[in-house]
Design a protein around this motif. Structure first.
Motif, PDB file in Angstrom:
ATOM      1  N   UNK A  78      -9.138  13.117  13.109  1.00  0.00           N
ATOM      2  CA  UNK A  78      -9.412  14.432  12.401  1.00  0.00           C
ATOM      3  C   UNK A  78     -10.690  14.977  12.868  1.00  0.00           C
ATOM      4  N   UNK A  79     -10.632  16.212  13.100  1.00  0.00           N
ATOM      5  CA  UNK A  79     -11.685  17.245  13.604  1.00  0.00           C
ATOM      6  C   UNK A  79     -12.107  18.041  12.507  1.00  0.00           C
ATOM      7  N   UNK A  80     -13.174  18.559  12.349  1.00  0.00           N
ATOM      8  CA  UNK A  80     -13.750  19.614  11.270  1.00  0.00           C
ATOM      9  C   UNK A  80     -14.947  20.281  11.834  1.00  0.00           C
ATOM     10  N   UNK A  81     -15.012  21.448  11.900  1.00  0.00           N
ATOM     11  CA  UNK A  81     -16.403  22.267  12.158  1.00  0.00           C
ATOM     12  C   UNK A  81     -17.066  22.921  10.985  1.00  0.00           C
ATOM     13  N   UNK A  82     -18.333  22.833  11.251  1.00  0.00           N
ATOM     14  CA  UNK A  82     -19.125  23.712  10.454  1.00  0.00           C
ATOM     15  C   UNK A  82     -19.761  24.707  11.307  1.00  0.00           C
ATOM     16  N   UNK A  83     -20.659  25.663  10.710  1.00  0.00           N
ATOM     17  CA  UNK A  83     -21.198  26.733  11.511  1.00  0.00           C
ATOM     18  C   UNK A  83     -21.901  26.297  12.727  1.00  0.00           C
ATOM     19  N   UNK A  84     -22.336  25.199  12.862  1.00  0.00           N
ATOM     20  CA  UNK A  84     -23.099  24.652  14.151  1.00  0.00           C
ATOM     21  C   UNK A  84     -22.566  23.355  14.745  1.00  0.00           C
ATOM     22  N   UNK A  85     -21.648  22.716  13.786  1.00  0.00           N
ATOM     23  CA  UNK A  85     -21.369  21.271  14.471  1.00  0.00           C
ATOM     24  C   UNK A  85     -19.702  21.105  14.454  1.00  0.00           C
ATOM     25  N   UNK A  86     -19.468  20.091  15.308  1.00  0.00           N
ATOM     26  CA  UNK A  86     -18.230  19.621  15.269  1.00  0.00           C
ATOM     27  C   UNK A  86     -17.822  18.052  14.832  1.00  0.00           C
ATOM     28  N   UNK A  87     -17.576  17.654  14.003  1.00  0.00           N
ATOM     29  CA  UNK A  87     -17.215  16.333  13.681  1.00  0.00           C
ATOM     30  C   UNK A  87     -16.114  15.818  13.997  1.00  0.00           C
ATOM     31  N   UNK A  88     -16.036  14.679  14.725  1.00  0.00           N
ATOM     32  CA  UNK A  88     -14.930  13.838  15.156  1.00  0.00           C
ATOM     33  C   UNK A  88     -14.907  12.664  14.538  1.00  0.00           C
ATOM     34  N   UNK A  89     -13.808  12.268  13.612  1.00  0.00           N
ATOM     35  CA  UNK A  89     -13.401  11.065  13.214  1.00  0.00           C
ATOM     36  C   UNK A  89     -12.403  10.141  13.991  1.00  0.00           C
ATOM     37  N   UNK A  90     -13.023   9.210  14.376  1.00  0.00           N
ATOM     38  CA  UNK A  90     -12.050   8.495  15.419  1.00  0.00           C
ATOM     39  C   UNK A  90     -11.335   7.065  14.897  1.00  0.00           C
ATOM     40  N   UNK A  91     -10.425   6.453  15.417  1.00  0.00           N
ATOM     41  CA  UNK A  91      -9.722   5.484  14.997  1.00  0.00           C
ATOM     42  C   UNK A  91     -10.541   4.041  15.027  1.00  0.00           C
ATOM     43  N   UNK A  92     -11.700   3.958  15.716  1.00  0.00           N
ATOM     44  CA  UNK A  92     -12.522   2.496  15.729  1.00  0.00           C
ATOM     45  C   UNK A  92     -13.419   2.908  14.654  1.00  0.00           C
ATOM     46  N   UNK A  93     -13.123   3.765  13.535  1.00  0.00           N
ATOM     47  CA  UNK A  93     -14.445   4.072  12.405  1.00  0.00           C
ATOM     48  C   UNK A  93     -15.552   4.739  13.042  1.00  0.00           C
ATOM     49  N   UNK A  94     -15.598   5.175  14.123  1.00  0.00           N
ATOM     50  CA  UNK A  94     -16.675   5.818  14.766  1.00  0.00           C
ATOM     51  C   UNK A  94     -16.687   7.434  14.366  1.00  0.00           C
ATOM     52  N   UNK A  95     -17.621   8.187  13.965  1.00  0.00           N
ATOM     53  CA  UNK A  95     -17.999   9.306  13.917  1.00  0.00           C
ATOM     54  C   UNK A  95     -18.784  10.155  14.833  1.00  0.00           C
TER      55      UNK A  95
END
Length: 341
Positions: free
Chosen positions: A144-161
């Motif tokens: 899953x990906x999501x953006x805020x005004x300045x950031x991109x958050x990437x949630x991954x299969x290994x439970x890493x963000x």
């Protein structure tokens, strides 16, 4: 008064994404496993109106609007990231991954399109220079990906963000090939089980994430110890069935653009609204006919789109009649407002 209706012409297979135009609050895109992207005007007549559908070679897993009401980007199981001219219907391939592409997201201020694929890469596209893209290698598959005004958050299969700064990603787009963009922060999910969805707060302060195990976590970007102490996770989307607590995956999260509250949608067919700051549920809606697969608020915060399709939580593979629908809820004043201080 709040009111709710079902779109008149629904997709014929599982809904992968619903997303409103940031420019016109009644324009809605829906992507589906039936290999189509659908464009609706949700307020044109009762049940809204399907303006057009755009056929793809394979199931479509995500879609978003681009620079205006007539531009969209899609991705899916054909491994390709596409630009769709919503007026002419013309499709252009922007890049090709090595496996299915799960997510595509557009950051308007940076003119940056990011796609996330099961080949464990991100592709960075500068939409003003189509044909050019750069690749960022990830540690694991992005779910899953999501953006805020300045950031991109990437949630991954290994439970890493991984949290990236959009400035750094945007400046890497022109380089081409594999680029080394270090995340601004690397985190581990606050939840023990696989992440299903992530959504950034509109005020750029943090994000919420959800898991397959009926939990949602809320955390803040600010790395200070004080701010990190505020993060928390809570249980939701559980139903008592024959005296047993049945836990459902939380498939969808969406933040309200005005009030900063958020909605969660689960495999139990329930949508709930939450005040993440005051840690309380604002309301829960009646159950939908099947699993909630996707949620989106309109840019003005007046509408909530709910994509409903079987999540196969019950082990049934066949799709019952009437199980695939998009509902549009018109929110009453204050319906999504958090607790007054």
């Amino acid at each position: 008064m709040s009111s709710q209706f079902e779109l008149a012409q629904n997709p014929t297979d599982v809904i992968s994404a619903v997303t409103f135009s940031p420019y016109t609050p009644t324009r809605l895109l829906v992507s589906s496993w039936d290999k189509n992207v659908y464009l609706y005007d949700t307020q044109d007549g009762p049940g809204g109106k399907m303006i057009q559908k755009y056929e793809h070679p394979a199931p479509v897993l995500d879609v978003c609007f681009g620079r205006d009401d007539n531009e969209a980007f899609s991705c899916g199981l054909d491994w390709e990231v596409r630009r769709i001219n919503l007026q002419s219907g013309e499709q252009t391939i922007l890049s090709t991954h090595d496996q299915g592409v799960r997510s595509v997201i557009y950051a308007p201020k940076h003119r940056l399109l990011v796609s996330g694929s099961w080949d464990s890469t991100l592709h960075l596209h500068n939409v003003d220079q189509p044909g050019e893209f750069s690749t960022v290698q990830l540690e694991s598959k992005p779910f899953s990906l999501s953006v805020s005004p300045t950031k991109l958050v990437v949630a991954m299969a290994n439970r890493g963000v991984n949290i990236y700064e959009l400035d750094a990603l945007a400046s890497a787009t022109g380089k081409g090939g594999v680029v080394n963009v270090e995340p601004w922060q690397r985190r581990e999910s606050s939840m023990k089980y696989m992440t299903r969805a992530v959504a950034c707060m509109p005020n750029d302060a943090g994000y919420a994430s959800s898991s397959i195990e009926g939990r949602v976590a809320v955390e803040w970007f600010d790395p200070s110890e004080e701010s990190q102490k505020r993060k928390y996770a809570f249980k939701c989307h559980r139903q008592a069935v024959d005296g047993q607590d049945v836990v459902y995956p939380v498939h969808a999260l969406a933040f309200h653009p005005v009030h900063g509250t958020f909605a969660s949608g689960g495999g139990d067919g329930v949508v709930a609204l939450w005040d993440g700051i005051n840690k309380r549920r604002i309301r829960q809606y009646q159950r939908f006919p099947s699993s909630v697969s996707s949620l989106a608020f309109s840019g003005d915060g007046k509408y909530l789109a709910v994509g409903v399709s079987p999540g196969f939580e019950d082990g049934q593979d066949d799709i019952p009649e009437g199980a695939i629908k998009v509902f549009i809820r018109e929110l009453a004043d204050g319906e999504a407002q958090g607790k007054k201080k």
